[in-house]
Design an enzyme around this catalytic site. Structure first.
Site, PDB file in Angstrom:
ATOM      1  N   CYS A 273     -41.329   3.722  19.052  1.00  0.00           N
ATOM      2  CA  CYS A 273     -40.670   4.958  18.638  1.00  0.00           C
ATOM      3  C   CYS A 273     -41.668   6.102  18.472  1.00  0.00           C
ATOM      4  O   CYS A 273     -41.289   7.273  18.522  1.00  0.00           O
ATOM      5  CB  CYS A 273     -39.887   4.753  17.340  1.00  0.00           C
ATOM      6  SG  CYS A 273     -40.900   4.282  15.926  1.00  0.00           S
TER       7      CYS A 273
ATOM      8  N   ASP B  10     -49.491   1.144   9.549  1.00  0.00           N
ATOM      9  CA  ASP B  10     -48.283   0.455  10.022  1.00  0.00           C
ATOM     10  C   ASP B  10     -48.696  -0.837  10.731  1.00  0.00           C
ATOM     11  O   ASP B  10     -49.330  -0.801  11.786  1.00  0.00           O
ATOM     12  CB  ASP B  10     -47.523   1.367  10.977  1.00  0.00           C
ATOM     13  CG  ASP B  10     -46.279   0.714  11.560  1.00  0.00           C
ATOM     14  OD1 ASP B  10     -45.900  -0.372  11.084  1.00  0.00           O
ATOM     15  OD2 ASP B  10     -45.692   1.292  12.486  1.00  0.00           O
TER      16      ASP B  10
END
Length: 417
Positions: A58, A118
């Site tokens: 994304c 992340d």
């Protein structure tokens, strides 16, 4: 794009776009589906580019691989996506050689992620490289590099606080809902799309916000029904989507479709709603945000939701960089020695050829001791190889000179450019 080229590290490139210069709408145009990925690899093989993989998430679309010209890798991506190649070229970054290697280390460890640290990205890299390997498009260099970055990612996670605390798009959704919907326990929530992101977001809503009035819809009904059964939630058929959209106060969309699945026509005259699009490319038509009383939030806006955890993670960046530098140096040493190993094998083959020829000459003579002669000569060959390899390892700063000299002396025909 055809023709042979050197696998020297200077011909290794990383090209891509990410959240730093592009919004989610543009990234969605260049997102790569599995079918498109397959197409990229097929076209690469036709062009004799056989050591590469594509990473599409994304937050980024990137290609890593060997090519005589970085532009060739960019062309591979743009030929199968829906975006304008000229726009991609304007927004893209290109790195080559050791800089491209370093970029992959930073991406894999979450240092280059929209949400610092992340950890999900390393799994996405592993899956992307595995897909390429299964298609016969991942060579020894990239396979070794991916193994190294996966190992480094684990080390950084375990030995630093870079990924400590809970910060993700799913958790950012919770922070947003806390601020915008203080009475969420009394709201009707619809989750459309029960994949990984949808499930994680739903679990967070139940755990942190104690909301229970949640309806699940998924194209494959059994997936929604199973998750709903496990968590005491309600599942509705896909055919009732429009009615459920009208009924809900909060709509979460993670349907992972290549085009919008929630349209403005579905929500006409439906009253105030908060719609959160967790998908890339967008799965909620942008016109939804223009309807009266409806607020539309996408993943880029979610990623701006800050948490004190991020400040703590920033302090861990120098430690993470030290680990990267150490292991990247080891990888580059392996690469250099791998080049040398090719020459040494060729030298051994050359000596073996000499050995075989000499033995044959002896066989043709009147007197010889074949067993003793073969044993002694084989030992001589191996000792020579061991001597040269040991010298190269010991004098690492001069190793390129030594190997070049050996290569030249024995006329192996190995091109080290």
């Amino acid at each position: 794009m055809h023709g042979a080229y050197s696998k020297d590290i200077t011909n290794f490139h990383s090209i891509g776009i990410n959240y730093k210069k592009t919004d989610a709408a543009i990234r969605g145009l260049f997102a790569i589906s599995e079918a498109q990925y397959q197409q990229v690899l097929e076209q690469a093989k036709a062009a004799h580019l056989e050591d590469l993989f594509v990473l599409s998430t994304c937050n980024r679309t990137e290609i890593y691989g060997f090519a005589p010209d970085a532009q060739q890798l960019m062309d591979l991506l743009c030929e199968v996506t829906n975006g304008d190649p000229n726009l991609f070229a304007q927004l893209a970054y290109m790195r080559s050689g050791e800089e491209a290697v370093k970029h992959l280390y930073q991406v894999s460890t979450g240092l280059d992620s929209q949400i610092l640290g992340d950890y999900e990205i390393v799994g996405q890299i592993r899956n992307a490289s595995r897909f390429s390997k299964n298609q016969g498009s991942l060579g020894g260099f990239l396979e070794r590099l991916v193994n190294s970055v996966v190992q480094v990612s684990k080390l950084i996670k375990n030995e630093t606080g870079l990924s400590a605390g809970t910060v993700s798009v799913a958790f950012a959704t919770i922070r947003l809902l806390e601020k915008r919907v203080p009475d969420i326990k009394n709201k009707k929530i619809l989750l459309f799309g029960v994949g990984k992101i949808g499930r994680n977001t739903c679990k967070n809503i139940m755990e942190y916000l104690c909301a229970k009035d949640i309806t699940l819809i998924n194209r494959t009904a059994a997936v929604a029904e199973e998750f709903a059964g496990l968590h005491g939630l309600r599942a509705a058929p896909y055919e009732t989507l429009e009615a459920e959209l009208q009924r809900a106060d909060i709509i979460l969309v993670a349907s992972n479709a290549p085009q919008p699945t929630v349209l403005a026509s579905h929500l006409q005259n439906s009253g105030p709603k908060l719609v959160i699009d967790l998908s890339i490319p967008f799965n909620v038509e942008q016109a939804v945000g223009e309807l009266p009383g409806i607020e539309l939030v996408n993943v880029d806006e979610l990623s701006k939701v800050q948490d004190e955890t991020l400040q703590m993670r920033l302090q861990e960046v120098p430690k993470a960089m030290e680990i990267i530098e150490e292991h990247m140096a080891e990888f580059l040493y392996w690469y250099k020695m791998r080049k040398h190993a090719v020459v040494l094998k060729a030298v051994k083959d050359k000596l073996t050829e000499i050995h075989t020829r000499e033995i044959q000459q002896q066989k043709n003579s009147d007197h010889y001791e074949l067993e003793d002669m073969e044993e002694v000569s084989s030992r001589i060959i191996q000792k020579m190889i061991n001597l040269m390899a040991g010298k190269v390892r010991k004098e690492s700063d001069k190793s390129d000179q030594y190997i070049a000299m050996i290569n030249d002396i024995f006329e192996t025909g190995i091109n080290q450019d």
